[in-house]
Every structure is written in C-alpha cells, then in structure tokens.
Scaffold this motif. Sequence first.
Motif, PDB file in Angstrom:
ATOM      1  N   GLU A  30      51.196 140.248 -11.284  1.00  0.00           N
ATOM      2  CA  GLU A  30      51.843 139.177 -12.022  1.00  0.00           C
ATOM      3  C   GLU A  30      50.791 138.208 -12.547  1.00  0.00           C
ATOM      4  O   GLU A  30      49.852 137.831 -11.841  1.00  0.00           O
ATOM      5  CB  GLU A  30      52.814 138.435 -11.109  1.00  0.00           C
ATOM      6  N   HIS A  32      49.849 134.512 -14.737  1.00  0.00           N
ATOM      7  CA  HIS A  32      50.305 133.161 -15.040  1.00  0.00           C
ATOM      8  C   HIS A  32      49.494 132.658 -16.221  1.00  0.00           C
ATOM      9  O   HIS A  32      48.264 132.693 -16.192  1.00  0.00           O
ATOM     10  CB  HIS A  32      50.127 132.253 -13.826  1.00  0.00           C
ATOM     11  N   ARG A  33      50.185 132.202 -17.239  1.00  0.00           N
ATOM     12  CA  ARG A  33      49.491 131.737 -18.441  1.00  0.00           C
ATOM     13  C   ARG A  33      48.657 130.503 -18.105  1.00  0.00           C
ATOM     14  O   ARG A  33      49.173 129.558 -17.513  1.00  0.00           O
ATOM     15  CB  ARG A  33      50.477 131.430 -19.544  1.00  0.00           C
ATOM     16  N   GLY A  85      47.228 135.590 -19.565  1.00  0.00           N
ATOM     17  CA  GLY A  85      47.083 134.780 -18.364  1.00  0.00           C
ATOM     18  C   GLY A  85      46.156 135.391 -17.336  1.00  0.00           C
ATOM     19  O   GLY A  85      45.341 136.258 -17.652  1.00  0.00           O
ATOM     20  N   GLU A  88      47.304 135.168  -9.798  1.00  0.00           N
ATOM     21  CA  GLU A  88      47.225 134.064  -8.847  1.00  0.00           C
ATOM     22  C   GLU A  88      45.993 134.245  -7.966  1.00  0.00           C
ATOM     23  O   GLU A  88      45.651 135.361  -7.585  1.00  0.00           O
ATOM     24  CB  GLU A  88      48.497 134.066  -7.988  1.00  0.00           C
ATOM     25  N   SER A 132      47.954 129.463  -9.876  1.00  0.00           N
ATOM     26  CA  SER A 132      49.183 129.747  -9.138  1.00  0.00           C
ATOM     27  C   SER A 132      50.353 129.725 -10.117  1.00  0.00           C
ATOM     28  O   SER A 132      50.194 129.345 -11.277  1.00  0.00           O
ATOM     29  CB  SER A 132      49.404 128.714  -8.027  1.00  0.00           C
ATOM     30  N   LYS A 133      51.511 130.113  -9.629  1.00  0.00           N
ATOM     31  CA  LYS A 133      52.673 130.114 -10.510  1.00  0.00           C
ATOM     32  C   LYS A 133      53.040 128.707 -10.941  1.00  0.00           C
ATOM     33  O   LYS A 133      53.763 128.525 -11.902  1.00  0.00           O
ATOM     34  CB  LYS A 133      53.855 130.821  -9.855  1.00  0.00           C
ATOM     35  N   GLU A 136      50.272 124.222 -14.257  1.00  0.00           N
ATOM     36  CA  GLU A 136      50.833 123.730 -15.516  1.00  0.00           C
ATOM     37  C   GLU A 136      49.852 122.875 -16.296  1.00  0.00           C
ATOM     38  O   GLU A 136      49.914 122.815 -17.507  1.00  0.00           O
ATOM     39  CB  GLU A 136      52.109 122.920 -15.239  1.00  0.00           C
TER      40      GLU A 136
END
Length: 146
Positions: A30, A32-33, A85, A88, A132-133, A136
Amino acid sequence: MRAIRSVVVMIVAVLTFGCGSPPSDIPKVELHRVMGIVSVDGQPAKGVHVVLHPVGNTDPSTVTPNGITDETGVFKLTTYSVADGAPEGNYQLSFSWPEASMPGAGDSDDFNEKLPPQYQFAATSGVALEVSKNTEEMPVFELSTL
C-alpha cells in the motif's frame, strides 16, 4: 520509404507495449501519496533528485521511492508509477542536484553536483521522513550549499 515504415512500427510498438503499468510480478504494498518541498539556501530548487531509503533495510532489491523537484521546489514521490506515493515506514533521504557541465550533456560525466557530498548519501544527509497513512503535511527540506 523503408525508414518511414520503421518509424511507424516503432511508434506502434511503444504505444502498445512501452508506456504501460509496471510488471505484475513486482510485489506491491500500500502506498501513501507524499509531496514535499526542497529549498536550497532559502530558495526553491528545481531539478533536485530526492530518494527515500528505508531505515534498517539493506536489501538492494528494496523499492526506493523517489521524486524530482519542479520549479517551485515541489516533488511528488514515485514508487511504481509516477506520483503514486511511498510505502509506510521510516526513511533516510538522499539528495542530488545535477547541473550540466556543457551544453547537450548526456553522459553522467558531463554533470556537476551542486550540493555538498553529505546530502548525496542517506547515511550522512541527516534528513529523515516518516511516511504513514496519516501523512498529510508537506515537509519542507532546507538544504545548504555551504
């Protein structure tokens, strides 16, 4: 006429096979951008190569998310495809800011590095990032040529 036919065949081949997705046998995780900003001596730096190196992982086959800054110093991390992205984890970063030493430079010997050597290696850059997810905010990495 033969040259035109060859060019047409090459264009069709590139359009058919060249610009697709990564091979399906690559294990994907997975992503994350993540976007960031690089400034050098207080100014946005265009063309800085940013590479994330997973902390504690020395396996040479490990993916290393990377990006290149635009004219505003912004980069978007790429792992499998453009701006998709990063996985993580905790990373040490390395930076390179190549400048062509002569017009039309194409060989790696035709470029000069504009950043000090410490930034070119994850172990000595002193720059870290946790992805991490919940990532931001857009990190700003302030580098110096001194």
